[in-house]
Scaffold this motif. Structure first.
Motif, PDB file in Angstrom:
ATOM      1  N   THR A  99     -94.971  11.523   8.217  1.00  0.00           N
ATOM      2  CA  THR A  99     -96.339  11.697   7.748  1.00  0.00           C
ATOM      3  C   THR A  99     -97.117  10.392   7.684  1.00  0.00           C
ATOM      4  OG1 THR A  99     -95.460  11.642   5.496  1.00  0.00           O
ATOM      5  CG2 THR A  99     -95.882  13.797   6.460  1.00  0.00           C
ATOM      6  N   THR A 113     -96.442   9.192  14.040  1.00  0.00           N
ATOM      7  CA  THR A 113     -96.902  10.110  12.997  1.00  0.00           C
ATOM      8  C   THR A 113     -97.024  11.525  13.565  1.00  0.00           C
ATOM      9  OG1 THR A 113     -99.259   9.771  13.456  1.00  0.00           O
ATOM     10  CG2 THR A 113     -98.212   8.267  11.865  1.00  0.00           C
ATOM     11  N   LEU A 123     -97.334  15.789   3.532  1.00  0.00           N
ATOM     12  CA  LEU A 123     -98.093  16.547   4.533  1.00  0.00           C
ATOM     13  C   LEU A 123     -98.762  17.752   3.872  1.00  0.00           C
ATOM     14  CD1 LEU A 123     -98.693  16.627   7.616  1.00  0.00           C
ATOM     15  CD2 LEU A 123     -96.860  18.315   7.797  1.00  0.00           C
ATOM     16  N   PRO A 129     -99.416  15.257  -1.112  1.00  0.00           N
ATOM     17  CA  PRO A 129    -100.503  15.000  -0.161  1.00  0.00           C
ATOM     18  C   PRO A 129    -101.712  14.410  -0.886  1.00  0.00           C
ATOM     19  CG  PRO A 129     -99.612  17.214   0.120  1.00  0.00           C
ATOM     20  CD  PRO A 129     -99.036  16.676  -1.145  1.00  0.00           C
TER      21      PRO A 129
END
Length: 507
Positions: A49, A61, A104, A143
């Motif tokens: 991520t 990524t 994520l 996230p």
């Protein structure tokens, strides 16, 4: 679940989540699986991520691999405008690794799923039939939701997760913390059972300073403190400072959007001796996003920094470009030397790292899990030094606690279901003979070949060499003579003379 059983589940082609506390060997297991899968001829795409986390596995990524970039949703006809190279990579992929999955967004996992289905033309199969192996700990950083972008949560809330229904490989052995005190604190945080003895042990580390001869990394919770400390360290180095200012194209709003995903500063200031981190992958694989090194010189012709990375490779760092694209349309670009100072980094960027020693400032911890990530970077309480700590640093997310409990319960059933695979683990050769590819024309080989004739090619100029160059030229020595005398290519001699005496010095 132990690593051997988890490895057999992955090698049996099951999509899975590898989870467990920091230090349980998630990255080690991934590396074992990647090596064995590649040996079997599988096409493995390794992603994470963040760029720094991806560099630990030698990957990229997930945003870059899938082509979604910083988009919050797929633009119309996205799959028709995706580049040929990106399309081929997705089509050939047998196994997709996504590390540090806690960071994520759920909607971005859905976007990756949609891209894979469309590109591979398998709309009814999760991820177009790719085996997906995710790794991460939901007690770590969640996230990041910004005000001007779409909000989201953990990937377990996504449609892609529900359809994929991954096997849960919950690793519960400890391989990092060799100190019972630190391990006990971390386990107490995961159990939401921090006691006075734990707090007292941590506070005792605020009274300790690293020994003068100890090399350590400094971790801060906010970028402003990281920048402040890096500037202070740079100012302690004697010598001239060289600055590089980014150039941009595109409308202001697009440039500002792109700047949030580019780790290179708008103005990069360096000196010889500066500790730096690469923030982009080298196309020639001479360095990766997250590679650490030290500035050893500035190129005499261009003034670009020459960096010696920790792998021993010396590279002249040239400007690179980041682009914000909307399908085939380029909305904005930023061009800059792909480096940043690295004496200090944020806790966010440290996720996935194992540090020999760290000086950590948790006085401004502002999100649950931040303290856990920072404290679990080191192996022992003896190599942990605290500038301070607040109450938030000891807190963990209630949602993460609930998710972890669900995963732990599910993993028990999965262990029983696949326990028969342990027989395969006993027969498994974890170190199969690798076919060594002969690689010609690598950068290192080119340098070695050049140094056979010019011993000092691509080496920093010393003060003595500069003095010999200027004195010899002023005494009438030819460029060819100086080239032979100083062990450098004639072109390098000419550029160095122009640096000292002006552009017109060489006819």
């Amino acid at each position: 679940m132990n690593q051997k059983l988890a490895l057999e589940i992955l090698l049996a082609d099951y999509s899975a989540l590898i989870t467990g506390p920091a230090g349980s060997g998630k990255t080690y297991l991934l590396n074992q699986f990647i090596n064995l899968a590649k040996h079997e001829g599988k096409h493995v795409s390794v992603t994470a991520t963040t760029g720094l986390a991806a560099s630990h596995l030698g990957g990229t990524t997930i945003h870059s691999w899938s082509g979604i970039g910083i988009h919050d949703e797929l633009p119309p006809k996205f799959h028709e405008t995706i580049s040929k190279g990106r399309r081929e990579i997705i089509e050939k992929t047998d196994i997709l690794i996504i590390d540090e999955i806690s960071m994520l967004h759920d909607y971005r996992l859905d976007m990756v799923d949609e891209v894979c289905r469309l590109v591979r033309k398998k709309p009814d199969v999760p991820f177009g039939g790719i085996q997906v192996v995710m790794s991460g700990d939901f007690f770590q950083l969640p996230p990041v939701n910004r005000r001007d972008s779409r909000g989201g949560g953990f990937v377990v809330n996504s449609d892609a997760w529900r359809e994929l229904d991954p096997v849960i490989c919950y690793l519960n052995e400890q391989h990092r913390q060799d100190d019972g005190s630190l391990h006990g604190i971390l386990e107490a945080m995961r159990a939401q059972d921090i006691r006075q003895s734990h707090a007292k042990a941590l506070l005792s580390r605020t009274e300790m300073l690293p020994p003068e001869d100890q090399i350590y990394t400094e971790l801060y919770t906010v970028n402003v403190d990281v920048d402040k400390q890096n500037k202070a360290k740079l100012s302690e180095i004697e010598g001239d400072e060289v600055a590089y200012e980014q150039t941009t194209t595109g409308a202001k709003n697009y440039v500002e959007s792109l700047e949030r995903s580019v780790m290179a500063p708008s103005v990069l200031k360096l000196k010889v001796g500066a500790l730096v981190m690469a923030v982009k992958n080298s196309p020639e694989k001479r360095y990766f996003n997250g590679s650490l090194g030290k500035v050893v010189a500035f190129d005499p012709a261009t003034d670009y920094p020459v960096v010696e990375f920790t792998n021993g490779r010396e590279v002249t760092m040239e400007p690179d470009t980041w682009e914000l694209r909307d399908g085939e349309k380029k909305r904005a670009s930023i061009t800059q030397i792909p480096l940043r100072l690295a004496w200090a980094i944020t806790v966010h960027k440290s996720q996935g790292m194992t540090l020999d020693a760290a000086l950590i400032d948790l006085r401004k911890a502002f999100v649950e899990g931040m303290g856990y990530v920072a404290l679990s970077r080191v192996r022992s309480l003896d190599t942990l030094y605290l500038k301070g700590i607040n109450r938030m640093a000891l807190q963990m997310s209630d949602e993460a606690f609930a998710i972890n409990q669900q995963l732990s319960d599910k993993a028990v059933g999965h262990k029983e279901k696949f326990i028969h695979l342990e027989k395969e683990a006993k027969k498994r050769d974890l170190n199969p003979t690798k076919k060594v590819k002969k690689s010609s024309n690598t950068w290192q080989q080119k340098i070695e070949k050049m140094r056979a004739e010019y011993p000092n090619a691509y080496r920093p100029w010393t003060n003595d060499q500069d003095s010999d160059l200027k004195l010899g030229f002023q005494n009438g020595e030819s460029v060819a003579s100086l080239s032979k005398k100083l062990g450098r290519h004639e072109g390098s001699i000419k550029m160095r003379l122009q640096k000292h005496f002006g552009e017109d010095v060489i006819a």
